[in-house]
Design an enzyme around this catalytic site. Structure first.
Site, mmCIF file in Angstrom:
data_model
loop_
_atom_site.group_PDB
_atom_site.id
_atom_site.type_symbol
_atom_site.label_atom_id
_atom_site.label_comp_id
_atom_site.label_asym_id
_atom_site.label_seq_id
_atom_site.Cartn_x
_atom_site.Cartn_y
_atom_site.Cartn_z
ATOM 1 N N TYR A 137 -16.324 -28.831 65.003
ATOM 2 C CA TYR A 137 -15.969 -27.758 64.077
ATOM 3 C C TYR A 137 -15.270 -28.355 62.865
ATOM 4 O O TYR A 137 -15.632 -29.436 62.415
ATOM 5 C CB TYR A 137 -15.144 -26.680 64.791
ATOM 6 C CG TYR A 137 -15.236 -25.358 64.073
ATOM 7 C CD1 TYR A 137 -16.471 -24.731 63.913
ATOM 8 C CD2 TYR A 137 -14.127 -24.758 63.525
ATOM 9 C CE1 TYR A 137 -16.593 -23.536 63.217
ATOM 10 C CE2 TYR A 137 -14.228 -23.551 62.839
ATOM 11 C CZ TYR A 137 -15.462 -22.952 62.688
ATOM 12 O OH TYR A 137 -15.575 -21.780 61.999
ATOM 13 N N ARG A 190 -19.593 -17.486 52.554
ATOM 14 C CA ARG A 190 -18.334 -18.171 52.228
ATOM 15 C C ARG A 190 -18.034 -19.166 53.343
ATOM 16 O O ARG A 190 -17.114 -18.975 54.131
ATOM 17 C CB ARG A 190 -17.191 -17.160 52.078
ATOM 18 C CG ARG A 190 -15.910 -17.750 51.498
ATOM 19 C CD ARG A 190 -14.795 -16.721 51.511
ATOM 20 N NE ARG A 190 -14.431 -16.308 52.851
ATOM 21 C CZ ARG A 190 -13.562 -16.959 53.628
ATOM 22 N NH1 ARG A 190 -12.995 -18.077 53.211
ATOM 23 N NH2 ARG A 190 -13.277 -16.509 54.832
ATOM 24 N N LYS A 208 -18.548 -22.706 66.484
ATOM 25 C CA LYS A 208 -17.514 -21.798 66.982
ATOM 26 C C LYS A 208 -17.747 -21.460 68.450
ATOM 27 O O LYS A 208 -16.819 -21.444 69.265
ATOM 28 C CB LYS A 208 -17.526 -20.519 66.144
ATOM 29 C CG LYS A 208 -16.216 -19.783 66.112
ATOM 30 C CD LYS A 208 -15.366 -20.277 64.958
ATOM 31 C CE LYS A 208 -14.097 -19.496 64.796
ATOM 32 N NZ LYS A 208 -13.345 -19.835 63.597
ATOM 33 N N GLU A 279 -17.745 -14.093 60.935
ATOM 34 C CA GLU A 279 -17.276 -15.411 60.495
ATOM 35 C C GLU A 279 -17.789 -15.739 59.097
ATOM 36 O O GLU A 279 -19.003 -15.645 58.828
ATOM 37 C CB GLU A 279 -17.749 -16.489 61.476
ATOM 38 C CG GLU A 279 -17.172 -17.863 61.231
ATOM 39 C CD GLU A 279 -15.695 -17.971 61.600
ATOM 40 O OE1 GLU A 279 -15.022 -18.870 61.066
ATOM 41 O OE2 GLU A 279 -15.230 -17.166 62.414
ATOM 42 N N ASP A 280 -16.869 -16.106 58.212
ATOM 43 C CA ASP A 280 -17.201 -16.623 56.888
ATOM 44 C C ASP A 280 -18.018 -15.647 56.040
ATOM 45 O O ASP A 280 -18.967 -16.035 55.351
ATOM 46 C CB ASP A 280 -17.919 -17.974 56.991
ATOM 47 C CG ASP A 280 -16.949 -19.095 57.367
ATOM 48 O OD1 ASP A 280 -15.730 -18.854 57.314
ATOM 49 O OD2 ASP A 280 -17.403 -20.197 57.724
ATOM 50 N N ASP A 302 -12.509 -13.415 62.471
ATOM 51 C CA ASP A 302 -11.606 -14.526 62.758
ATOM 52 C C ASP A 302 -10.899 -15.030 61.509
ATOM 53 O O ASP A 302 -9.745 -15.459 61.576
ATOM 54 C CB ASP A 302 -12.368 -15.670 63.424
ATOM 55 C CG ASP A 302 -11.430 -16.746 63.960
ATOM 56 O OD1 ASP A 302 -10.493 -16.395 64.705
ATOM 57 O OD2 ASP A 302 -11.626 -17.924 63.625
ATOM 58 N N ASP A 303 -11.568 -14.987 60.360
ATOM 59 C CA ASP A 303 -10.937 -15.443 59.119
ATOM 60 C C ASP A 303 -9.754 -14.553 58.754
ATOM 61 O O ASP A 303 -8.803 -15.014 58.107
ATOM 62 C CB ASP A 303 -11.951 -15.442 57.971
ATOM 63 C CG ASP A 303 -13.145 -16.331 58.262
ATOM 64 O OD1 ASP A 303 -12.937 -17.513 58.525
ATOM 65 O OD2 ASP A 303 -14.281 -15.819 58.245
ATOM 66 N N ASN A 446 -9.188 -24.526 53.927
ATOM 67 C CA ASN A 446 -10.131 -25.540 54.386
ATOM 68 C C ASN A 446 -11.213 -25.749 53.332
ATOM 69 O O ASN A 446 -11.499 -24.836 52.559
ATOM 70 C CB ASN A 446 -10.798 -25.083 55.691
ATOM 71 C CG ASN A 446 -9.902 -25.258 56.891
ATOM 72 O OD1 ASN A 446 -9.353 -26.321 57.111
ATOM 73 N ND2 ASN A 446 -9.756 -24.197 57.675
#
Length: 596
Positions: A137, A190, A208, A279-280, A302-303, A446
């Site tokens: 990851y 993203r 993930k 996610e993202d 999760d973000d 990140n």
């Protein structure tokens, strides 16, 4: 089956209790290992044999097939005559892994292992999680996504595209598993701090879910990575002859949200109790999607929520290092640079923690000063998103700079969720240090190149008087004869345990309190020795035990709040049920069933 009469109580937050908790860790760990040592692996039914077994990564054991299995499964002559235990196979993999010269080469090597032998892959990953997690990851997965089309070897997961409108419910039945516990889905808009990678963002759900299995014990046959392909605005990708997705501009507006709606209906028609992790997704879609579906389906982002829970845990642990209690979170002055979905999500999580510790909602929001690319958010700004409005200041000018905000506010906590590297300049950090003896500095963006400041710079500019956590990994740093240790606020501390708890309890939703309980459990898990070394997150090698403890908190809260949908057991404790539900990667004897 869940036990209502033997729930684990959630421990209150105190250093003395933390010491007591940590002193019990070895005995619990020994109990877990003893249970596994006594348990004989149950046979695994295969509806195939011969070369088909070797080509199936869920059944393939490489050189691990026993002689009776070779005979029984028609493998004699198809694999080498000598068989090796999984421990020897693991050492062979590690030897080759360490010969690879770059993180991307190591990622590719582990991915090829996953493609041919999942049991061995997860055993290697679980037993070497501290070394392997940054490869599987963040930060390496970002490079893997950039090279996804050029490195593509075989299909994994599902791709749902804009061309599938009207057919999604039917096409999900192409996935062979009748039961799926966890789905991680992205639209590739993203990816970390790398931007729009379209269909090549599939590396994120794959990575993930590898951590859900290795760190949380979710069974690998019950996870599903999905990419929703609505095009990409990355022109270089669209012109790349090896791009795997739709080479068209990204769909936006109502048409986009209609695709998400059809997808969600299709998923929960096929698997009504599945957990979906978003996610993202981009800032402008992540919050609306979460707001629409979080109380309708079992899902989370999760973000937003995962990062929030991990950040809250780091702050609680930082307060513990300062000999304060969770209630002291209500006294902090927090400047957050970054007011997108991640920044808002983290600040909402902290505000919830403040409310849990006794602060009224309006007073909690007054403890924050949010800054975006245009400066401080104030109520004067006409372009505020509704999620930003509670944090907008009425007592300061809109657009105030970071430096001037720090001078006016004198913050105790500085958060970075901007995705802009080096925005925490020397002047900013030194100015904060003037007003705070031990500032809490969390540059959480990140990958490493997007971190708001480096660990080395933060140590130098505060003369070593700080509590630090970052979103990307940094190395220990020696300064004035003393070694300083950074902490990484990795979401994997929380999401595997959250997922495990959701799977065991079959909760209908994940509540804010569940995430806060996960934060407190994570903060408690940090040892006194780690705190003395300046760390605010624990040793990642104990992630499986941490995940089980977080899962117990989720299950207990689901029982208390009435959201649990699993039947109640009176013969086992929650701890036992959570532990028994976890997957451990070991070879099971194969038995073939002839369907004819």
């Amino acid at each position: 089956m869940l036990s209502a009469s033997s729930r684990l109580s959630s421990p209150s937050f105190a250093p003395s209790l933390a010491r007591a908790l940590f002193s019990s860790t070895p005995s619990l760990g020994c109990k877990i290992e003893a249970d596994r040592a006594r348990k004989t692996p149950l046979p695994l039914i295969a509806r195939k044999s011969g070369i088909d077994i070797i080509h199936d990564p869920l059944f393939n054991k490489g050189t691990g097939f026993t002689s009776p299995e070779k005979e029984r499964m028609k493998l004699r002559g198809l694999v080498p005559p000598r068989n090796f235990p999984i421990e020897v196979q693991q050492q062979r993999i590690l030897n080759r892994f360490h010969q690879k010269s770059t993180p991307l080469e190591k990622h590719s090597y582990l991915s090829s292992l996953q493609d041919r032998n999942e049991t061995l892959f997860y055993r290697v990953l679980m037993d070497n999680i501290d070394e392997m997690a940054p490869i599987i990851y963040t930060p390496t997965v970002g490079d893997a996504c950039i090279n996804f089309g050029h490195e593509y070897r075989r299909a994994r997961g599902m791709y749902v595209s804009a061309e599938d409108k009207g057919e999604m419910a039917a096409m999900l039945y192409n996935w062979p598993a009748e039961e799926v516990d966890v789905i991680v889905v992205t639209d590739g808009n993203r990816i970390l701090g790398l931007g729009d990678l379209g269909a090549h963002g599939m590396g994120i759900p794959i990575g993930k879910l590898s951590l859900y299995v290795a760190a949380g014990g979710i069974h690998p046959t019950r996870v599903l990575p999905i990419t929703i392909d609505v095009g990409t605005d990355n022109e270089a990708l669209r012109n790349d002859p090896f791009y795997l997705g739709l080479p068209r501009p990204r769909i936006r507006g109502q048409e986009y949200f209609d695709i998400i709606e059809e997808f969600m209906q299709a998923v929960y028609h096929r698997w009504p109790k599945v957990l979906v992790q978003f996610e993202d997704f981009a800032n402008h879609t992540a919050l609306p999607i979460l707001s629409k579906y979080r109380h309708k389906y079992l899902c989370f982002n999760d973000d937003i929520q995962g990062t929030g829970a991990v950040t809250v845990a780091g702050l609680l642990c930082a307060l513990r290092a300062l000999r304060q209690t969770p209630r002291d979170i209500t006294k902090q002055r927090i400047v957050c640079v970054g007011a997108g979905s991640a920044g808002i999500g983290v600040c909402e999580s902290i505000a919830y923690a403040m409310r849990e510790e006794g602060l009224e909602e309006d007073e909690a929001y007054k403890r924050f000063w949010l800054i975006d690319a245009n400066g401080l958010l104030s109520s004067e700004r006409v372009s505020l998103h509704r999620s930003q409005r509670p944090f907008a200041r009425s007592d300061m000018s809109d657009g105030t700079s970071i430096l001037d905000t720090i001078r006016a506010v004198k913050p105790t906590i500085l958060l970075g969720l901007s995705g802009v590297g080096k925005v925490f300049t020397e002047e900013v950090i030194r100015e904060m240090k003037k007003y705070c003896e031990v500032p809490i500095i969390f540059p959480l963006s990140n990958p490493t190149s997007r971190a708001e400041c480096s660990f080395e710079d933060a140590v130098q500019w505060t003369d070593g008087q700080l509590l630090f956590a970052s979103g990307s990994p940094f190395q220990p740093y020696e300064y004035k004869g003393k070694t300083y240790y950074p902490s990484q606020g990795n979401n994997m501390f929380v999401f595997p345990g959250i997922g495990l708890g959701a799977v065991v309890s079959k909760t209908s939703s994940l509540t804010d309190r569940m995430f806060y309980l996960a934060s407190k459990e994570l903060a408690l898990f940090v040892s006194d020795e780690d705190i003395r070394n300046g760390k605010v997150y624990p040793d990642i090698t104990k992630i499986r035990l941490l995940s089980e403890r977080i899962a117990c908190n989720v299950v207990n809260e689901a029982l208390t709040s009435g959201t649990a949908r699993a039947p109640v057991s009176r013969s086992q404790s929650v701890e036992q049920q959570v532990h028994l539900a976890t997957y451990y990667p070991e070879y099971q004897p194969l038995v073939e069933i002839d369907l004819d």
